[in-house]
Scaffold this active site. Structure first.
Site, PDB file in Angstrom:
ATOM      1  N   LEU A  66      -4.660  -1.849  -0.015  1.00 44.72           N
ATOM      2  CA  LEU A  66      -4.337  -1.107  -1.149  1.00 44.72           C
ATOM      3  C   LEU A  66      -5.095  -1.638  -2.399  1.00 44.72           C
ATOM      4  O   LEU A  66      -5.060  -2.622  -2.642  1.00 44.72           O
ATOM      5  CB  LEU A  66      -2.943  -1.025  -1.539  1.00 44.72           C
ATOM      6  CG  LEU A  66      -2.055  -0.474  -0.419  1.00 44.72           C
ATOM      7  CD1 LEU A  66      -1.216  -1.700   0.049  1.00 44.72           C
ATOM      8  CD2 LEU A  66      -1.111   0.618  -1.053  1.00 44.72           C
ATOM      9  N   CYS A  67      -5.840  -0.749  -3.041  1.00 45.05           N
ATOM     10  CA  CYS A  67      -6.395  -0.929  -4.360  1.00 45.05           C
ATOM     11  C   CYS A  67      -6.449   0.479  -4.966  1.00 45.05           C
ATOM     12  O   CYS A  67      -6.015   1.305  -4.458  1.00 45.05           O
ATOM     13  CB  CYS A  67      -7.748  -1.759  -4.065  1.00 45.05           C
ATOM     14  SG  CYS A  67      -9.120  -0.625  -3.527  1.00 45.05           S
ATOM     15  N   GLY A  68      -6.907   0.542  -6.230  1.00 41.18           N
ATOM     16  CA  GLY A  68      -7.064   1.477  -7.140  1.00 41.18           C
ATOM     17  C   GLY A  68      -7.457   2.944  -6.279  1.00 41.18           C
ATOM     18  O   GLY A  68      -6.681   3.765  -6.217  1.00 41.18           O
ATOM     19  N   GLY A  70      -9.288   2.624  -3.415  1.00 34.46           N
ATOM     20  CA  GLY A  70      -9.313   2.432  -1.902  1.00 34.46           C
ATOM     21  C   GLY A  70     -10.702   2.254  -1.196  1.00 34.46           C
ATOM     22  O   GLY A  70     -11.087   1.430  -0.143  1.00 34.46           O
ATOM     23  N   ALA A 110      -4.380   3.452  -4.071  1.00 29.14           N
ATOM     24  CA  ALA A 110      -2.729   3.451  -4.695  1.00 29.14           C
ATOM     25  C   ALA A 110      -2.691   4.294  -6.113  1.00 29.14           C
ATOM     26  O   ALA A 110      -1.736   4.569  -6.474  1.00 29.14           O
ATOM     27  CB  ALA A 110      -2.633   1.736  -4.883  1.00 29.14           C
TER      28      ALA A 110
END
Length: 146
Positions: A66-68, A70, A110
């Site tokens: 997960l990251c801001g 993706g 996310a």
């Protein structure tokens, strides 16, 4: 099923939410948390590398990152031979990434997902099965690129 789970600071909250889920759909999950371990600013390539190395070493069957958006996590993860990371923002995309492309790493944006959406997307992905046949041939072609 053991899943390597990683996130940067923007995905940290949803990572922690997922860690509380031991049953997603009909799949029992054990999480291998590769970080981040707090919500302080962090760099996504570190966690993509940790998750992919765990997967490639056989310590996990799948990975979820997960990251801001993706996108960064997917780019980093796809640098590893044998990793097929797909960004999914809904259940349809998640399911198709496994059924058609045999994605072994699910990447989630996310910034754009609620806990409920995240749970539904991960459940759909985990319950999907690779179709094999012509889809296997296409994935094999990817392995021949570059």
């Amino acid at each position: 099923m053991i899943i390597a789970l990683g996130a940067d600071h923007r995905g940290y909250h949803l990572k922690e939410f997922l860690k509380q889920q031991s049953l997603l759909g009909s799949t029992h999950v054990t999480w291998l948390d590769v970080g981040a371990f707090d919500g302080e600013r962090s760099d996504y390539p570190v966690f993509a590398e940790r998750a992919c190395n765990a997967l490639l070493a056989g310590k996990a069957e799948y990975g979820i990152l997960l990251c801001g958006t993706g996108v960064g996590m997917a780019i980093a993860a796809n640098r590893f031979k044998g990793i097929f990371a797909a960004v999914a923002w809904n259940e349809t995309i998640a399911r198709a990434s496994k059924e058609d492309d045999n994605a072994n790493v699910l990447v989630l944006p996310a910034d754009d997902l609620s806990e409920e959406q995240t749970q539904c997307i991960v459940s759909a992905w985990l319950s999907a099965k690779f179709k094999e046949g012509r889809y296997r041939e296409r994935v094999s072609q990817i392995d021949q690129l570059g």
